[in-house]
Scaffold this active site. Structure first.
Site, PDB file in Angstrom:
ATOM      1  N   GLU A 104       0.822  -1.218   0.000  1.00 11.44           N
ATOM      2  CA  GLU A 104       0.000   0.000   0.000  1.00 11.44           C
ATOM      3  C   GLU A 104       0.859   1.272   0.000  1.00 11.44           C
ATOM      4  O   GLU A 104       0.373   2.345   0.363  1.00 11.44           O
ATOM      5  CB  GLU A 104      -0.951   0.017   1.207  1.00 11.44           C
ATOM      6  N   HIS A 116      -2.783   2.522   8.225  1.00 15.64           N
ATOM      7  CA  HIS A 116      -3.899   1.747   7.673  1.00 15.64           C
ATOM      8  C   HIS A 116      -4.142   0.544   8.568  1.00 15.64           C
ATOM      9  O   HIS A 116      -3.201  -0.076   9.064  1.00 15.64           O
ATOM     10  CB  HIS A 116      -3.563   1.301   6.244  1.00 15.64           C
ATOM     11  N   HIS A 130      -7.462  -2.602   9.899  1.00 16.36           N
ATOM     12  CA  HIS A 130      -8.750  -3.271   9.646  1.00 16.36           C
ATOM     13  C   HIS A 130      -9.526  -3.406  10.963  1.00 16.36           C
ATOM     14  O   HIS A 130      -9.809  -4.530  11.398  1.00 16.36           O
ATOM     15  CB  HIS A 130      -8.509  -4.682   9.069  1.00 16.36           C
ATOM     16  N   GLU A 154     -17.522  12.728  22.420  1.00 15.39           N
ATOM     17  CA  GLU A 154     -16.268  13.387  22.033  1.00 15.39           C
ATOM     18  C   GLU A 154     -15.903  13.232  20.556  1.00 15.39           C
ATOM     19  O   GLU A 154     -14.931  13.839  20.097  1.00 15.39           O
ATOM     20  CB  GLU A 154     -15.138  12.871  22.912  1.00 15.39           C
ATOM     21  N   HIS A 212     -13.107  -2.814   3.632  1.00 18.18           N
ATOM     22  CA  HIS A 212     -11.699  -3.190   3.759  1.00 18.18           C
ATOM     23  C   HIS A 212     -11.094  -2.694   5.081  1.00 18.18           C
ATOM     24  O   HIS A 212     -10.546  -3.481   5.842  1.00 18.18           O
ATOM     25  CB  HIS A 212     -10.901  -2.632   2.560  1.00 18.18           C
TER      26      HIS A 212
HETATM   27  P1  13P Z   1       0.766  -5.386   3.223  1.00 17.63           P
HETATM   28  O1  13P Z   1       1.108  -6.691   3.915  1.00 17.63           O
HETATM   29  O2  13P Z   1       1.326  -5.315   1.829  1.00 17.63           O
HETATM   30  O3  13P Z   1       1.154  -4.205   4.078  1.00 17.63           O
HETATM   31  O4  13P Z   1      -0.805  -5.337   3.024  1.00 17.63           O
HETATM   32  C1  13P Z   1      -1.675  -5.443   4.111  1.00 17.63           C
HETATM   33  C2  13P Z   1      -2.975  -4.761   3.886  1.00 17.63           C
HETATM   34  O5  13P Z   1      -3.648  -4.407   4.823  1.00 17.63           O
HETATM   35  C3  13P Z   1      -3.418  -4.522   2.495  1.00 17.63           C
HETATM   36  O6  13P Z   1      -4.431  -3.570   2.447  1.00 17.63           O
HETATM   37 ZN    ZN Z   2      -5.638  -3.544   4.296  1.00 13.35          ZN
END
Ligand code: 13P
Ligand code: ZN
Length: 271
Positions: A116, A139, A141, A169, A210
């Site tokens: 990413e 980033h 999840h 908040e 995602h």
């Molecule tokens: P990477 O292992 O390449 O960092 O990817 C993980 C991920 O969350 C892809 O969106």
């Molecule tokens: Zn991801």
């Protein structure tokens, strides 16, 4: 030269990835972080002229030429960063051509930066134009944020409004709201460009079905942004199927935001 393993930025990366794993936000290799470092600080630990190898990025990052980032490795598990930073993290400098990363440290097993990287570096470029102090792109999840994607409209005004309603908040922590992208193919320049476009306006961007991106001045600030969204999403998911008896009213959010002098997205309220 000081020992890189004692560098505060490296220790912070280890602590942050460990926390994100502990919270269940980053299963397997899920999630990635890039952190813009201070060249003079890095020079205390590494010879900036010693390039271990070069890795093409596949996109133009001319505004970042010469800048140094510590970045999680692709396919690497957040769970393992703390015990083995040299295999799971890398320190890269953007070369003079703007399209090559020079590896200064890390990815010791022959690995490379996160898939990413386009979304990360393009987001850094976008955020630096609106906030010169921005240093982190993260980033992840997070479970409830992701769950909410399946049962809530992926509309930035409605999504932000629902989150703001869930914890008092929220409007103070992310008054600029949350940008939302539809499901897109990840790991591409296209999703990178779309994320960066949103990052001109928002410090938080949901990737539909995602995960989420956050941007901030420090790892703590960025972590805190995602953590607050995740908490609000958790409250939403715990209550969405139940009759709503009470709610934070838009007028109350205005009262709070004005009391604290926060510049919030007025068009995201229904006044
Ligand atoms: P990477 O292992 O390449 O960092 O990817 C993980 C991920 O969350 C892809 O969106
Ligand atoms: Zn991801």
């Amino acid at each position: 030269m000081k020992d890189i393993l004692t560098a505060p930025f490296l220790k912070e990366m280890c602590a942050t990835t460990a926390n994100m794993y502990r919270l269940g936000w980053d299963e397997r290799n899920g999630g990635n972080i890039s952190y813009l470092l201070d060249n003079e600080e890095v020079a205390q630990y590494l010879d900036l002229d010693h390039v271990i190898r070069t890795i093409p990025t596949g996109f133009d990052a001319t505004p970042l030429i010469g800048k140094i980032f510590i970045v999680t490795g692709t396919g690497k598990y957040f769970k393992n960063v703390q015990s083995d930073p040299e295999n799971n993290l890398g320190i890269i400098q953007i070369a003079k051509d703007g399209t090559t990363a020079e590896l200064l440290w890390g990815y010791a097993d022959g690995g490379r930066f996160t898939s990413e990287l386009p979304a990360h570096l393009m987001s850094h470029m976008a955020r630096l134009t609106v906030d010169p102090d921005n240093r982190v792109v993260m980033h992840s999840h997070p479970t409830y944020t992701l769950a909410m994607n399946y049962v809530h409209e992926l509309d930035e005004k409605k999504f932000t409004h629902t989150l703001w309603e869930m914890c008092t908040e929220c409007i103070v922590v992310f008054p600029d709201g949350v940008g939302v992208l539809p499901w897109m193919l990840c790991g591409t320049n296209e999703i990178g460009e779309a994320t960066a476009e949103k990052m001109k306006e928002f410090r938080l961007v949901v990737w539909g079905m995602h995960g989420i991106y956050g941007a901030g001045k420090t790892l703590d600030e960025t972590f805190g942004l995602i953590e607050t969204v995740e908490k609000a999403a958790q409250i939403y998911m715990l209550t969405a199927h139940l009759p709503r008896v009470n709610t934070i009213k838009d007028e109350e959010m205005v009262t709070l935001a004005e009391f604290l002098g926060v510049d919030y997205r007025k068009d995201f309220l229904n006044l």
